[in-house]
Design a protein around this motif. Sequence first.
Motif, short mmCIF file in Angstrom:
data_model
loop_
_atom_site.label_atom_id
_atom_site.label_comp_id
_atom_site.label_asym_id
_atom_site.label_seq_id
_atom_site.Cartn_x
_atom_site.Cartn_y
_atom_site.Cartn_z
N PHE A 1 0.83 -1.20 0.00
CA PHE A 1 0.00 0.00 0.00
C PHE A 1 0.87 1.26 0.00
N ASP B 1 -5.40 4.99 5.40
CA ASP B 1 -5.77 5.12 3.98
C ASP B 1 -6.13 6.56 3.63
N ASP C 1 -4.30 -1.48 -6.56
CA ASP C 1 -5.64 -1.97 -6.18
C ASP C 1 -6.42 -2.44 -7.41
N ALA D 1 -3.48 9.06 2.32
CA ALA D 1 -2.68 8.74 1.13
C ALA D 1 -2.33 9.99 0.33
N TRP E 1 1.53 9.55 5.97
CA TRP E 1 0.61 8.41 5.77
C TRP E 1 0.20 7.81 7.11
#
Length: 338
Positions: free
Chosen positions: A58, A292, A89, A295, A288
């Motif tokens: 990620f 999420d 993703d 991001a 970060w």
Amino acid sequence: MTYQFVALTAEQKSELAGIAQRIVAPGKGILAADESVGTMGKRLKNINVENTDENRRFFRQILFTTNGEVADCIGGIIFFHETLYQKTDDGTPFPELVKDKGIVVGVKVDKGVVPLAGTDGESVTQGLDGLAERCAQYKRDGAEFAKWRSVLRITEKAPSTLAIEENAWVLARYASICQQVGASLCCQPALNDHHVYLEGTLLKPNMVTAGHCSTKRYSPEEIGMATVTALRRTVPVAVPGICFLSGGQTEEEASVNLNAINLCPLPKPWKLTFSFGRALQASALMAWSGKDENAELAQEAYSKRAKINSLASKGEYSPSGDTSIAANYSLYTENYTY
Ligand code: 13P
């Protein structure tokens, strides 16, 4: 003059030189995102994030999907084996994503350092076994250049002649094997003996800075002069670029010193740019922090450092006096292993 066996065809040489030139095109440098699983674990631990495949994927996705001017600042990205086979993703393989932005994909091919017996804590890098096969596979999987790291310890008793010679020889063997399939990042001494094509190499050294235990501080101008002087005495002009690692400097120190290196008044026949790991990722990692929803903030932080380092690679960075915690956070780790 000894007989020079023809190791590479004219086409191979032209391909290698072209790759190296693309990586160090004006205003461009390298994002070193090739931290091993263990090293990435230490980075993630600092921000209280668990070291899982998914978290590593990620974070790298955050970096590689950053759009805008970053592609004008980053000529190459060095991947770790695992990352070369990961996807976004939406299922796009990372190498494809990066290539589509015009960035050259590289891969770390060494297998880390092992102790060199009979020395005072010195080491040699391993990874030559099976290297030709691994490089050919990486090339098929999208990589166009390779990286190999050797470490020389500096103390009153080191580096020893043995460590210098062993590491130079191993580096040259690595470079000659890689050049059969792609370009290489490497170091000089034994390269001629191994028929390495210098125009298809990039050197990735430390800047000349004071040792961590030194109490004396040196100005960026002094660091620039010492670094360029050392390089002028040792690196052939055929090498197209010198891409410094950040080596534990803060993000801002690394940028300011790279800028000073480029402003050094001595003649500089090579591109002098960055191949930073910690100094391109530290504030992005902090921004970060494993969430999420952060991001975009992380991408902004990465973009900011990439742009600053691009300017520094041209000697055009006017330090902003960035006093943010992230940009000035110490990235030094004693006996750091990559
Ligand atoms: P640092 O810039 O963190 O020293 O790392 C560069 C590097 O080579 C990582 O692979």
